[in-house]
Write an enzyme that holds these catalytic residues in place. Sequence first.
Site, PDB file in Angstrom:
ATOM      1  N   ASN A  73       0.669  -1.153   0.137  1.00 16.61           N
ATOM      2  CA  ASN A  73       0.226   0.142  -0.098  1.00 16.61           C
ATOM      3  C   ASN A  73       0.830   1.200   0.039  1.00 16.61           C
ATOM      4  OD1 ASN A  73      -1.869   2.127   0.334  1.00 16.61           O
ATOM      5  ND2 ASN A  73      -3.013   1.066   1.992  1.00 16.61           N
ATOM      6  N   ASP A  74       1.471   1.483   1.153  1.00 10.78           N
ATOM      7  CA  ASP A  74       2.220   2.629   1.205  1.00 10.78           C
ATOM      8  C   ASP A  74       3.554   2.777   0.119  1.00 10.78           C
ATOM      9  OD1 ASP A  74       0.800   3.594   3.284  1.00 10.78           O
ATOM     10  OD2 ASP A  74       1.815   2.622   4.657  1.00 10.78           O
ATOM     11  N   VAL A  75       3.947   1.796  -0.137  1.00 12.38           N
ATOM     12  CA  VAL A  75       5.132   1.674  -1.057  1.00 12.38           C
ATOM     13  C   VAL A  75       4.856   2.225  -2.587  1.00 12.38           C
ATOM     14  CG1 VAL A  75       6.662   0.341   0.357  1.00 12.38           C
ATOM     15  CG2 VAL A  75       5.228  -0.845  -1.290  1.00 12.38           C
TER      16      VAL A  75
END
Lengths: 116, 515
Positions: free
Chosen positions: B441-443
């Site tokens: 997600n964040d990456v």
Amino acid sequence: MVNCPWSQHTNMQYTINWLAANQQTIYIVILMIFVGIEVIGRVPSVLHTPLMSGANAIHGVVVVGAIIVMGQADPDNIFALLLGFVAVVLGTLNVVGGFMVTDRMLEMFKGKRQKK
Amino acid sequence: MDSLLIIVYIISSVSFIIGLKMLAHPETARQGNWVAAGGMGLAILGTIFLYQNEQGAFLHNKVWIFAGLLVGGAIGTVSAKKVQMTAMPEMVSLFNGMGGACAALISIAEFNHFASTDFTFQIHEAYQNADSIDEATLVLPVRMGIMVTVLIGLIIGSVSFAGSIIAWGKLNGKIPDKVFKGQHIVNLVILGLIVVLGATLLYNIYAQFVVSSGDIGTLSAVNLFNKIRIRLPLSVFVLFYIILLLALAYGVMFVLPIGGADMPVVISLLNSFTGVAAACGGFLYENNAMMTGGILVGAAGTLLTIMMCKAMNRSLKNVLIGAFGGSTVAAASGAEEQGSFKEISLADAAVVLGYANKVMIVPGYGLAVAQAQHACHELEKLLVERGVDVKYAIHPVAGRMPGHMNVLLAESDVAYEKLEEMEVANEAFPTTDVVLILGANDVVNPAAKTDPASPIYGMPILDVELAKTVIVNKRSMKPGYAGIENDLFFRPKTSMLFGDAKKVLQDLIAEIKNI
């Protein structure tokens, strides 16, 4: 390191004497800092986690200190014995667990390489 | 000290250095681990059987020592063998905490040993044959250097212990992120208190050893000893244990506000703390194996921490102070940008993947949680059989720790060459037909590039949007670990494929086999 506080030495002299008395230690500290930095210089990010875990196991050498505490504790002093015992258990956990987990992480890299 | 033990310690120290060096290279890493472990075993056995104190006495209580080694070794072995791949980062943190606690306990034991010493008696012993004592040569057993070392070992060990336990709790989701206003100020106050109380403690000890010069002069030894009465006051003990409590509190407060996604960096930092604490033990016992091992890890751990931060394109200060604390800000900014997302059916996803030329798989923590690495490898093999070029794009901090994804995929026999690092992957995305994001997600959050208000702004990401199609597998629309909404899911190129990664992948494999 043992010095009388009311001697004629000035603080400056005291510091210099302290440095002289501990110069071996100071050399070790400085050199080890450079070795530590140099040794893991260009490590690929793949190995960050196993390397952290391996380093984690190495500082488990603190268990040596715990063994010395334990081994010098007065056998009648329950508090000291208990303290030393818990310290040895925790230190050993750090060492054994640390190396085992690191090996499990690295095992996966190896398994794949053998099959190739 | 026994000369054999000196040699043992030299061998141990060298094996730590060589072991660490080998650990830093993929081919030698595993042997390196055992080299270091061998050195450790040698140091431990050598200490038990060869160590002699200043009076030449060997260690006693050997039964206790071996019992401790056995208990610790058994628990360590079982927990290290049983732990799931996904839970390894927690485990490292826990073991690190144990090391910190060990260092702190050593300091407590040494403090009590020092404080219960009869100093007057020591002086008396040393000068019992002297008729008179020259003021300039009189040596009192102040041992300020030792007390400073004990204190530093206590403080760093306790901070490392408490911090590691919190980090452990955060990684396994037991402890939520907690931020309140002015937390940094509270932390600074605690730190300041520790320093002030530490200095007070040292001064209180020192003051007991000060004898006004008028007391000495040319007094005879007997008279002198009548004048010197060294007893450590109760305040010294109270201060010592207050410092212990404050250090534990600081460890908790230091890690509590830092977001779970940053835990690897924190663990690495605490790891180097414990190294320094171990080195303090080395100064205490003038033990070179402890000193080299401790300093080595302290230095290497600090560098490793900085390298991890660099992989996220953030500074250590930013991680520690900036924190991911702005969860409220993130939620607010996410809410206004929220649009609609589209779902894709399994059958459609199978067709899109099955007829693509080039597929990039972006694994994340969700893959690890679902234990879907084997299913992922199955899908990869199936697609390759169909002539699809399949690669994995590995973000350096995907998962809970750097290298987490590599280890996970290696477990399911994914070939090393299939894993592309971020820079290479980003160059390959424009020619990629389908990007399949599995629990990451964040990456892949474009906010890291576009939204300066985002907590992850500035972190390099995988530019999955450059590909023609993006399929995102997630369990739900809930934001990722860092608590940040991901704009990517609402982009026109993106389709969502909800469900547990393992189940979805198995269904995908079945569907692709049917087309």
